[in-house]
Design an enzyme around this catalytic site. Structure first.
Site, mmCIF file in Angstrom:
data_model
loop_
_atom_site.group_PDB
_atom_site.id
_atom_site.type_symbol
_atom_site.label_atom_id
_atom_site.label_comp_id
_atom_site.label_asym_id
_atom_site.label_seq_id
_atom_site.Cartn_x
_atom_site.Cartn_y
_atom_site.Cartn_z
ATOM 1 N N ASN A 109 162.700 -17.385 142.874
ATOM 2 C CA ASN A 109 161.486 -17.350 141.655
ATOM 3 C C ASN A 109 162.376 -16.302 140.618
ATOM 4 O O ASN A 109 163.199 -15.333 141.300
ATOM 5 C CB ASN A 109 160.443 -16.478 142.261
ATOM 6 N N PHE A 113 157.733 -10.205 136.865
ATOM 7 C CA PHE A 113 156.572 -9.117 137.024
ATOM 8 C C PHE A 113 155.551 -9.528 135.853
ATOM 9 O O PHE A 113 155.015 -9.049 135.158
ATOM 10 C CB PHE A 113 157.098 -7.798 136.397
ATOM 11 N N SER A 173 163.247 -5.653 142.652
ATOM 12 C CA SER A 173 163.196 -7.022 142.049
ATOM 13 C C SER A 173 164.330 -7.407 141.087
ATOM 14 O O SER A 173 164.810 -6.731 140.367
ATOM 15 C CB SER A 173 162.101 -7.337 140.967
ATOM 16 N N ASN A 175 164.641 -9.683 139.074
ATOM 17 C CA ASN A 175 164.314 -10.421 137.928
ATOM 18 C C ASN A 175 163.745 -9.651 136.769
ATOM 19 O O ASN A 175 163.317 -10.181 135.594
ATOM 20 C CB ASN A 175 163.061 -11.279 138.233
ATOM 21 N N THR A 176 164.012 -8.200 136.782
ATOM 22 C CA THR A 176 163.830 -7.264 135.661
ATOM 23 C C THR A 176 165.121 -6.647 135.397
ATOM 24 O O THR A 176 165.622 -5.864 136.178
ATOM 25 C CB THR A 176 162.655 -6.379 136.029
ATOM 26 N N LYS A 215 160.109 0.119 148.123
ATOM 27 C CA LYS A 215 160.812 -1.431 148.471
ATOM 28 C C LYS A 215 162.110 -1.440 147.801
ATOM 29 O O LYS A 215 162.229 -1.462 146.734
ATOM 30 C CB LYS A 215 159.841 -2.560 147.907
ATOM 31 N N ASN A 244 162.960 -7.107 149.734
ATOM 32 C CA ASN A 244 162.747 -8.049 148.646
ATOM 33 C C ASN A 244 163.636 -9.396 148.860
ATOM 34 O O ASN A 244 164.318 -9.451 149.695
ATOM 35 C CB ASN A 244 162.814 -7.460 147.443
#
Length: 340
Positions: A109, A113, A173, A175-176, A215, A244
């Site tokens: 994925n 966010f 994450s 993805n940021t 996390k 994560n």
């Protein structure tokens, strides 16, 4: 029931299937059916000063906006974590951004966010009937420069504090942009110092203590693990979620979908995340509670996390492939092995 739906859902666009499943679950909960479909296995567990009905929870990401808390609770989770939520609403990354590798029970994925903002989430929590343990996972907006990330975390921390059983600070994450830079060196120290100072003020202001959790990613080397562990102890952080998603493609290299950008979750992550968990357990020596997540798709993998040092475990990708029955299977396996 899920077995009948699974084939259809796996033939549907992943993000549409996600939304469809949650919608069906919410409708069944309102009809009073959802709670009758799956066994609710009790295995009382104490962690971070909180009483959990069982040690198997829902990981953040599935219900980003807190819109399905009651429906998800009906499946028998010992606790639920919602988010990741950011100060302002944001759309996340362009679609498509969610991909399956069914043969390996894996998901990639790059959601980014996507959420409706912290105020919307709080409103959903206020209208929820759930009385169990609710974690709220907070992050920063993509438009906020990483050097100003603390401002976003403090904004969310202040708003969710009265509504959370515990609060998770998500700095892992992939993805940021540049978010994972916050896991290392002075950036981590400054972030934890700022968050912990405000957290202490909030505990005094509200006259009760809400545990604080961090996390982290699985893509950490030994020096990073050592540094993070020392900072967790220094700033008296209550818990650590490991882990994560990963940027690694180990185990799925031969599948075309593996070339998609984003974080890999599911079965291929299991061994890596459990190894990182074990390394943190050795460093932390029971000074920080550990929550194991990553690649749990059967009861034995949940047991592996507990054996590696976790007090609690969380599910996400495994639910996609195995369905809600996985929750009870994991609780029963942990109970059977006498590890709780």
């Amino acid at each position: 029931m899920y077995g009948l739906l699974r084939h259809f859902l796996l033939k549907t666009d992943p993000e549409k299937a996600h939304e469809m499943t949650l919608s069906m679950l919410a409708k069944s909960q309102k009809m009073g059916v959802a709670g009758l479909l799956y066994d609710h296995v009790e295995l009382p567990t104490m962690c971070m000063g909180l009483h959990f009905r069982n040690p198997v929870g829902l990981a953040a990401g599935l219900d980003k906006n807190g819109e399905y808390i009651d429906a998800l609770a009906a499946l028998g989770f010992g606790f639920i974590e919602i988010g990741t939520v950011t100060p302002k609403p944001q759309d996340g990354n362009p679609k498509p951004r969610l991909f399956r590798i069914e043969e390996q029970k894996a998901i990639i994925n790059r959601m980014g966010f996507n959420n409706k903002g912290v105020d919307y989430l709080i409103n959903q929590v206020k209208h929820s009937q759930f009385q169990g343990i609710l974690g709220i996972n907070i992050g920063k907006n993509a438009s906020t420069p990483v050097e100003n990330a603390l401002d976003d975390y403090l904004y969310c921390l202040e708003r969710v504090y009265p509504f959370a059983s515990y609060i998770t600070v998500n700095i892992s994450s992939p993805n940021t942009k540049n978010l994972r830079d916050l896991q290392s060196g002075e950036a981590l120290t400054a972030l934890l110092n700022g968050i912990k100072n405000r957290h202490s003020q909030l505990a005094t202001q509200h006259q009760y203590y809400v545990p604080l959790v961090l996390k982290v990613a699985p893509d950490l080397d030994e020096s990073q693990i050592d540094y993070i562990a020392k900072e967790l102890i220094q700033f008296e952080i209550d818990g650590l979620i490991t882990t994560n998603t990963t940027l690694s493609r180990h185990g799925v290299e031969d599948y075309p979908t593996s070339q998609e950008a984003g974080g890999l979750s599911g079965s291929p992550l299991s061994a890596m995340s459990t190894q990182i968990l074990a390394q943190f357990a050795e460093q932390l020596d029971d000074k920080v509670a550990l929550i194991g997540v990553g690649g749990i798709d059967n009861g034995q993998k949940a047991v592996n996390k507990i054996q590696a040092g976790a007090s609690l475990v969380q599910l996400y990708s495994g639910l996609i492939y195995e369905g809600p029955k996985l929750i009870g299977d994991c609780v029963e396996s942990i109970e059977q092995f006498g590890l709780n």
